[in-house]
Design an enzyme around this catalytic site. Structure first.
Site, PDB file in Angstrom:
ATOM      1  CG  ASP A  25      88.089 -49.193   8.145  1.00  0.00           C
ATOM      2  OD1 ASP A  25      88.930 -50.061   7.901  1.00  0.00           O
ATOM      3  OD2 ASP A  25      87.166 -49.338   8.968  1.00  0.00           O
ATOM      4  CG  ASP A 228      83.956 -47.775  11.629  1.00  0.00           C
ATOM      5  OD1 ASP A 228      85.185 -47.917  11.811  1.00  0.00           O
ATOM      6  OD2 ASP A 228      83.178 -48.725  11.495  1.00  0.00           O
ATOM      7  CG  ASP A 232      89.088 -47.281  11.691  1.00  0.00           C
ATOM      8  OD1 ASP A 232      88.732 -46.711  12.740  1.00  0.00           O
ATOM      9  OD2 ASP A 232      88.349 -47.447  10.717  1.00  0.00           O
TER      10      ASP A 232
END
Ligand code: ADP
Ligand code: MG
Length: 240
Positions: A25, A228, A232
């Site tokens: 990400d 993190d 996601d």
């Protein structure tokens, strides 16, 4: 996650040298996830106070990392943030509220466009110019009319590039960065981190789909997903 890398389990750590593909990400992982606001741009004749009031009313309902510094800035200006009705947040995309019958939306450009707002040529030019300078952008609309932008920056973590290089020296063949941000910023961050592949403008759901598809097409590859956990979590959960 202090160093910006959340590894899902100890097992993954052991496997690290066997991992061939890393999918990461951007926001909060490669970058600090602490956006610094560079400026607010207003479109048209709206007053600054009105603009910030609408913006604050929407962002106070959002969990996006940029919402916090925005709300803090508005409060510091002594502007009272009114409470709104029916806040609807689409994680990673934006938030929409109703304030005294007016519809206010804050989020990424595509999200605002998908809600039916049309950007005039001069607005598009501003968007292009800020993007090219590496800024991330959020738009604000009032009753489907764009009324301004938040221009902000989220810096690359200095450790990002060394982590990418370390994994490459351990045998990783490929890094892919997934982001909800636009392609211009995505390209810059990926390049600075030493990542050759990226996908921009993805919603959290599309990130998940990308990983599912990638895994299906590469059933024998050892894949690690790095994030993190903000926007996601679902994608992280299905990774190896
Ligand atoms: P990434 O996928 O890299 O983690 P995000 O999904 O966090 O990035 O954000 C992508 C874009 O979404 C940001 O550049 C920002 O413009 C926009 N965005 C989404 N939600 C909001 C919100 N509530 N307030 C402001 N901007 C938002
Ligand atoms: Mg994120």
């Amino acid at each position: 996650s202090e160093k910006g890398v959340l590894i899902k389990s100890a097992e993954v750590l052991e496997k690290i040298s066997k991992i061939e593909t890393f999918i990461t990400d951007k926001t909060g992982t490669l970058t600090f996830g602490k956006p610094k606001i560079s400026k607010f741009v207003k479109f048209g004749s709206i007053t600054e106070k009105q603009f910030l009031t609408y913006l604050g009313a929407a962002e106070i309902n959002s969990n996006h990392p940029v919402a916090k510094p925005v709300v803090e800035y508005i409060k510091k200006k002594g502007i009272k943030i009114p409470s709104s009705e029916k806040p609807r947040e689409s994680p990673g995309e934006g938030v929409e509220i109703t304030l005294k019958g007016k519809k206010i939306a804050v989020g990424k450009i595509i999200y605002i466009k998908n809600l039916g707002a049309k950007f005039e040529t001069f607005m598009e030019k501003e968007i292009e110019s800020f993007s090219k300078q590496g800024f991330s952008l959020t738009a604000i609309s009032l009753n489907k009319k764009p009324i301004g932008l938040i221009v902000f920056e989220d810096n690359l973590r200095p450790s990002a590039k060394s982590i990418v290089n370390l994994t490459k020296s351990l045998g990783a063949k490929k890094w892919i960065m997934l982001t909800g941000d636009g392609p211009v910023v995505a390209k810059k961050i990926a390049k600075d981190a030493g990542i050759d592949n990226f996908e921009a403008n993805l919603t959290p759901r599309e990130k998940l789909k990308f990983i599912e598809k990638f895994k299906k097409e590469n059933p024998n590859l050892q894949i690690a997903m790095i994030g993190d956990g903000v926007n996601d979590a679902a994608a992280l959960a299905i990774a190896d």
